[in-house]
Scaffold this active site. Structure first.
Site, PDB file in Angstrom:
ATOM      1  N   HIS A   1      -3.513  -8.998  -6.435  1.00 20.84           N
ATOM      2  CA  HIS A   1      -3.012  -8.895  -4.919  1.00 20.84           C
ATOM      3  C   HIS A   1      -3.796  -7.936  -4.276  1.00 20.84           C
ATOM      4  O   HIS A   1      -4.666  -7.104  -4.639  1.00 20.84           O
ATOM      5  CB  HIS A   1      -1.717  -8.353  -5.155  1.00 20.84           C
ATOM      6  CG  HIS A   1      -1.128  -8.156  -3.731  1.00 20.84           C
ATOM      7  ND1 HIS A   1      -1.166  -7.664  -2.674  1.00 20.84           N
ATOM      8  CD2 HIS A   1      -0.143  -9.222  -3.250  1.00 20.84           C
ATOM      9  CE1 HIS A   1      -0.454  -8.108  -1.640  1.00 20.84           C
ATOM     10  NE2 HIS A   1       0.063  -9.138  -1.738  1.00 20.84           N
TER      11      HIS A   1
ATOM     12  N   SER B   1       3.132 -13.131   5.941  1.00 21.26           N
ATOM     13  CA  SER B   1       4.064 -13.274   6.911  1.00 21.26           C
ATOM     14  C   SER B   1       4.645 -14.675   6.896  1.00 21.26           C
ATOM     15  O   SER B   1       4.953 -15.327   8.067  1.00 21.26           O
ATOM     16  CB  SER B   1       3.138 -13.035   8.396  1.00 21.26           C
ATOM     17  OG  SER B   1       2.859 -11.613   8.112  1.00 21.26           O
TER      18      SER B   1
ATOM     19  N   LYS C   1       6.959  -5.693  -3.831  1.00 20.36           N
ATOM     20  CA  LYS C   1       6.081  -4.533  -3.721  1.00 20.36           C
ATOM     21  C   LYS C   1       6.853  -3.318  -4.093  1.00 20.36           C
ATOM     22  O   LYS C   1       7.534  -3.406  -5.020  1.00 20.36           O
ATOM     23  CB  LYS C   1       5.670  -4.605  -2.264  1.00 20.36           C
ATOM     24  CG  LYS C   1       5.113  -5.846  -1.677  1.00 20.36           C
ATOM     25  CD  LYS C   1       4.255  -5.959  -0.555  1.00 20.36           C
ATOM     26  CE  LYS C   1       3.662  -7.161  -0.033  1.00 20.36           C
ATOM     27  NZ  LYS C   1       2.754  -7.010   0.960  1.00 20.36           N
TER      28      LYS C   1
END
Ligand code: PGA
Length: 251
Positions: free
Chosen positions: A95, A213, A11
Protein backbone atom coordinates in the site's frame (compact mmCIF):
# COMPACT_ATOMS: atom_id res chain seq x y z
CA UNK A 1 -21.54 -12.39 -14.20
CA UNK A 2 -18.50 -12.46 -11.96
CA UNK A 3 -18.91 -11.28 -8.42
CA UNK A 4 -17.74 -7.75 -7.76
CA UNK A 5 -15.12 -7.43 -5.10
CA UNK A 6 -14.85 -4.78 -2.40
CA UNK A 7 -11.72 -4.77 -0.28
CA UNK A 8 -12.29 -2.67 2.83
CA UNK A 9 -9.11 -1.09 4.12
CA UNK A 10 -9.78 0.22 7.61
CA UNK A 11 -6.19 1.48 7.90
CA UNK A 12 -5.37 2.39 11.54
CA UNK A 13 -9.02 2.42 12.65
CA UNK A 14 -10.96 1.96 14.89
CA UNK A 15 -9.43 2.41 18.33
CA UNK A 16 -11.03 -0.47 20.22
CA UNK A 17 -11.87 -4.10 19.65
CA UNK A 18 -15.48 -3.40 20.54
CA UNK A 19 -15.74 -0.83 17.73
CA UNK A 20 -13.97 -3.21 15.35
CA UNK A 21 -16.49 -5.93 16.12
CA UNK A 22 -19.35 -3.52 15.51
CA UNK A 23 -17.86 -2.42 12.18
CA UNK A 24 -17.29 -6.00 11.13
CA UNK A 25 -20.86 -6.90 11.95
CA UNK A 26 -22.03 -3.79 10.11
CA UNK A 27 -20.14 -4.83 7.00
CA UNK A 28 -21.65 -8.31 7.14
CA UNK A 29 -25.11 -6.83 7.53
CA UNK A 30 -24.54 -4.38 4.68
CA UNK A 31 -23.84 -7.34 2.43
CA UNK A 32 -26.94 -9.27 3.40
CA UNK A 33 -29.20 -10.23 0.52
CA UNK A 34 -26.51 -9.45 -2.06
CA UNK A 35 -24.91 -12.37 -3.80
CA UNK A 36 -23.19 -10.39 -6.55
CA UNK A 37 -20.69 -8.64 -4.27
CA UNK A 38 -17.90 -10.20 -2.22
CA UNK A 39 -16.25 -8.42 0.71
CA UNK A 40 -12.70 -8.65 2.00
CA UNK A 41 -12.44 -6.81 5.32
CA UNK A 42 -8.93 -5.69 6.31
CA UNK A 43 -8.81 -4.52 9.94
CA UNK A 44 -5.67 -3.65 11.90
CA UNK A 45 -3.61 -6.75 12.76
CA UNK A 46 -4.46 -6.76 16.47
CA UNK A 47 -8.14 -7.36 15.73
CA UNK A 48 -7.69 -10.17 13.20
CA UNK A 49 -7.69 -13.07 15.59
CA UNK A 50 -10.88 -12.02 17.31
CA UNK A 51 -12.70 -11.13 14.10
CA UNK A 52 -11.52 -14.36 12.49
CA UNK A 53 -13.73 -16.24 14.92
CA UNK A 54 -16.86 -14.44 13.81
CA UNK A 55 -16.30 -14.65 10.09
CA UNK A 56 -18.56 -16.57 7.78
CA UNK A 57 -18.56 -17.52 4.12
CA UNK A 58 -19.68 -14.11 2.85
CA UNK A 59 -16.92 -12.05 4.31
CA UNK A 60 -13.25 -12.80 3.80
CA UNK A 61 -10.76 -11.59 6.37
CA UNK A 62 -7.77 -9.68 5.03
CA UNK A 63 -4.60 -8.19 6.54
CA UNK A 64 -3.08 -4.80 5.74
CA UNK A 65 0.53 -5.98 5.62
CA UNK A 66 2.75 -9.01 6.19
CA UNK A 67 6.41 -9.95 6.59
CA UNK A 68 8.16 -12.28 4.16
CA UNK A 69 9.82 -14.72 6.55
CA UNK A 70 8.05 -17.76 8.00
CA UNK A 71 9.34 -17.44 11.57
CA UNK A 72 12.36 -16.45 13.61
CA UNK A 73 14.16 -13.40 14.97
CA UNK A 74 12.09 -10.63 13.36
CA UNK A 75 10.82 -8.46 16.19
CA UNK A 76 7.45 -6.93 15.51
CA UNK A 77 6.80 -8.84 12.31
CA UNK A 78 3.91 -11.12 11.38
CA UNK A 79 4.34 -14.03 9.00
CA UNK A 80 1.81 -15.07 6.36
CA UNK A 81 1.35 -18.41 8.13
CA UNK A 82 0.36 -16.64 11.37
CA UNK A 83 -2.20 -14.65 9.42
CA UNK A 84 -3.50 -17.80 7.79
CA UNK A 85 -3.87 -19.52 11.14
CA UNK A 86 -6.24 -16.84 12.49
CA UNK A 87 -8.47 -16.98 9.44
CA UNK A 88 -6.91 -14.43 7.07
CA UNK A 89 -7.19 -15.28 3.37
CA UNK A 90 -5.99 -12.09 1.61
CA UNK A 91 -3.26 -9.56 2.32
CA UNK A 92 -2.81 -6.00 1.09
CA UNK A 93 0.81 -5.69 0.02
CA UNK A 94 2.67 -2.52 -0.92
CA UNK A 95 0.00 0.00 0.00
CA UNK A 96 1.28 3.50 -0.76
CA UNK A 97 1.13 4.33 2.96
CA UNK A 98 3.59 1.44 3.59
CA UNK A 99 5.71 2.41 0.61
CA UNK A 100 5.86 5.98 2.02
CA UNK A 101 7.53 4.48 5.12
CA UNK A 102 10.31 3.10 2.96
CA UNK A 103 8.96 -0.11 1.47
CA UNK A 104 10.62 -0.72 -1.90
CA UNK A 105 9.43 -2.69 -4.92
CA UNK A 106 11.95 -5.38 -3.95
CA UNK A 107 10.40 -5.65 -0.48
CA UNK A 108 6.93 -5.77 -1.98
CA UNK A 109 7.92 -8.62 -4.29
CA UNK A 110 9.31 -10.63 -1.35
CA UNK A 111 6.07 -10.11 0.53
CA UNK A 112 4.00 -11.08 -2.50
CA UNK A 113 5.94 -14.32 -2.94
CA UNK A 114 5.72 -15.20 0.77
CA UNK A 115 1.98 -14.51 0.72
CA UNK A 116 1.46 -16.78 -2.28
CA UNK A 117 3.60 -19.49 -0.71
CA UNK A 118 1.26 -19.48 2.30
CA UNK A 119 -1.70 -19.85 -0.09
CA UNK A 120 -3.04 -16.39 0.65
CA UNK A 121 -4.14 -13.92 -2.01
CA UNK A 122 -1.94 -10.82 -2.25
CA UNK A 123 -3.68 -7.58 -3.15
CA UNK A 124 -0.76 -5.70 -4.62
CA UNK A 125 -1.09 -1.91 -4.60
CA UNK A 126 0.45 0.15 -7.36
CA UNK A 127 -0.05 3.72 -8.51
CA UNK A 128 1.71 6.87 -9.54
CA UNK A 129 2.23 9.89 -7.30
CA UNK A 130 1.26 12.44 -9.94
CA UNK A 131 0.23 12.52 -13.56
CA UNK A 132 2.38 14.48 -15.96
CA UNK A 133 1.43 15.69 -19.45
CA UNK A 134 4.19 13.71 -21.12
CA UNK A 135 2.89 10.43 -19.71
CA UNK A 136 6.02 9.57 -17.76
CA UNK A 137 3.76 8.20 -15.04
CA UNK A 138 3.01 5.23 -17.27
CA UNK A 139 6.69 4.30 -17.27
CA UNK A 140 6.73 4.63 -13.49
CA UNK A 141 3.69 2.38 -13.20
CA UNK A 142 5.08 -0.24 -15.59
CA UNK A 143 8.33 -0.40 -13.63
CA UNK A 144 6.53 -0.57 -10.30
CA UNK A 145 4.28 -3.42 -11.44
CA UNK A 146 7.09 -5.44 -12.99
CA UNK A 147 9.41 -5.05 -10.01
CA UNK A 148 6.71 -5.61 -7.38
CA UNK A 149 5.81 -8.93 -9.02
CA UNK A 150 9.36 -10.03 -9.75
CA UNK A 151 9.91 -13.73 -9.12
CA UNK A 152 6.22 -14.60 -9.21
CA UNK A 153 5.69 -17.59 -11.48
CA UNK A 154 3.30 -17.61 -14.39
CA UNK A 155 1.06 -20.24 -12.75
CA UNK A 156 0.64 -18.01 -9.70
CA UNK A 157 -0.40 -14.91 -11.64
CA UNK A 158 -4.09 -15.80 -11.48
CA UNK A 159 -3.87 -15.78 -7.67
CA UNK A 160 -2.84 -12.13 -7.55
CA UNK A 161 -5.06 -9.11 -7.31
CA UNK A 162 -3.73 -5.75 -8.47
CA UNK A 163 -5.12 -2.63 -6.83
CA UNK A 164 -4.50 0.46 -8.90
CA UNK A 165 -4.35 3.29 -6.38
CA UNK A 166 -3.01 6.57 -7.74
CA UNK A 167 -1.69 8.54 -4.78
CA UNK A 168 -3.22 11.78 -5.97
CA UNK A 169 -6.69 10.27 -5.56
CA UNK A 170 -6.37 8.69 -2.11
CA UNK A 171 -8.19 10.00 0.94
CA UNK A 172 -10.19 12.72 -0.81
CA UNK A 173 -13.77 12.84 -2.08
CA UNK A 174 -15.30 11.28 -5.17
CA UNK A 175 -14.67 14.40 -7.28
CA UNK A 176 -10.93 13.85 -6.86
CA UNK A 177 -10.98 10.21 -7.98
CA UNK A 178 -9.93 8.96 -11.38
CA UNK A 179 -12.54 9.28 -14.14
CA UNK A 180 -13.98 6.17 -15.83
CA UNK A 181 -12.29 6.85 -19.17
CA UNK A 182 -8.78 7.12 -17.76
CA UNK A 183 -9.43 4.17 -15.47
CA UNK A 184 -10.24 2.06 -18.51
CA UNK A 185 -7.03 3.21 -20.21
CA UNK A 186 -5.06 2.25 -17.12
CA UNK A 187 -6.56 -1.23 -16.77
CA UNK A 188 -5.69 -1.93 -20.43
CA UNK A 189 -2.19 -0.64 -19.79
CA UNK A 190 -1.78 -2.76 -16.63
CA UNK A 191 -2.85 -5.90 -18.51
CA UNK A 192 -0.32 -5.12 -21.22
CA UNK A 193 2.43 -4.90 -18.60
CA UNK A 194 1.24 -8.09 -16.89
CA UNK A 195 1.21 -9.89 -20.24
CA UNK A 196 4.91 -9.12 -20.68
CA UNK A 197 5.71 -10.95 -17.44
CA UNK A 198 3.11 -13.69 -17.42
CA UNK A 199 1.77 -14.09 -20.93
CA UNK A 200 -1.51 -12.85 -22.28
CA UNK A 201 -3.86 -15.52 -20.98
CA UNK A 202 -2.55 -15.35 -17.41
CA UNK A 203 -2.66 -11.53 -17.57
CA UNK A 204 -6.32 -11.67 -18.52
CA UNK A 205 -7.08 -13.68 -15.38
CA UNK A 206 -5.63 -11.15 -12.95
CA UNK A 207 -8.29 -9.17 -11.14
CA UNK A 208 -7.69 -5.43 -11.15
CA UNK A 209 -9.27 -3.21 -8.51
CA UNK A 210 -9.36 0.56 -8.28
CA UNK A 211 -8.77 2.44 -5.02
CA UNK A 212 -8.74 6.15 -4.22
CA UNK A 213 -11.79 8.05 -2.96
CA UNK A 214 -14.37 5.49 -3.97
CA UNK A 215 -17.69 6.70 -2.58
CA UNK A 216 -21.36 6.00 -3.31
CA UNK A 217 -21.33 8.74 -5.98
CA UNK A 218 -18.64 7.24 -8.20
CA UNK A 219 -18.68 3.49 -7.54
CA UNK A 220 -21.16 2.57 -10.26
CA UNK A 221 -19.67 4.66 -13.09
CA UNK A 222 -16.16 3.48 -12.21
CA UNK A 223 -17.20 -0.16 -12.41
CA UNK A 224 -18.83 -0.37 -15.81
CA UNK A 225 -16.72 -0.66 -18.90
CA UNK A 226 -13.51 0.17 -17.08
CA UNK A 227 -12.10 -3.35 -16.72
CA UNK A 228 -12.04 -3.38 -12.92
CA UNK A 229 -13.37 -6.26 -10.83
CA UNK A 230 -14.17 -4.00 -7.89
CA UNK A 231 -12.64 -1.53 -5.47
CA UNK A 232 -10.34 -1.03 -2.56
CA UNK A 233 -12.27 1.27 -0.27
CA UNK A 234 -10.63 3.30 2.49
CA UNK A 235 -12.52 5.99 4.40
CA UNK A 236 -15.96 5.08 3.04
CA UNK A 237 -15.58 1.57 4.49
CA UNK A 238 -15.76 3.00 8.02
CA UNK A 239 -19.10 4.66 7.36
CA UNK A 240 -21.88 2.07 7.22
CA UNK A 241 -24.28 4.31 5.32
CA UNK A 242 -21.66 4.91 2.64
CA UNK A 243 -20.64 1.27 2.53
CA UNK A 244 -24.24 0.16 2.12
CA UNK A 245 -24.78 2.71 -0.65
CA UNK A 246 -21.65 1.52 -2.47
CA UNK A 247 -22.73 -2.11 -2.25
CA UNK A 248 -26.22 -1.23 -3.47
CA UNK A 249 -24.90 0.78 -6.38
CA UNK A 250 -22.70 -2.03 -7.73
CA UNK A 251 -24.83 -5.06 -6.82
P1 PGA B 1 -9.60 6.08 0.34
O1 PGA B 1 -8.40 5.06 0.61
O2 PGA B 1 -10.77 5.28 -0.16
O3 PGA B 1 -9.85 6.71 1.65
O4 PGA B 1 -9.13 7.04 -0.71
C1 PGA B 1 -8.09 4.07 -0.30
C2 PGA B 1 -6.80 3.40 0.13
O5 PGA B 1 -5.84 4.12 0.47
O6 PGA B 1 -6.69 2.18 0.14
Amino acid sequence: MARKLLVLNWKMNPETLREAQALFLGARRALRGTSSVGLVVCPPTVFLSSLGKGRDGDVVLGAQDVFWEIEGAHTGSISPYMLRDVGVRSVIVGHSERRALGESDATVSRKVRATLAAKLIPIVCVGEHVRDEKGDYLGFLAHQITESLKGVGRTNAKNIIIAYEPLWAIGKTYQAAVDPHSLHEITLFIRKILAKSFGRSAAMQVKILYGGSVEPENAEPLLHGTGVAGFLVGHASLDMQKLKAIIRSIA
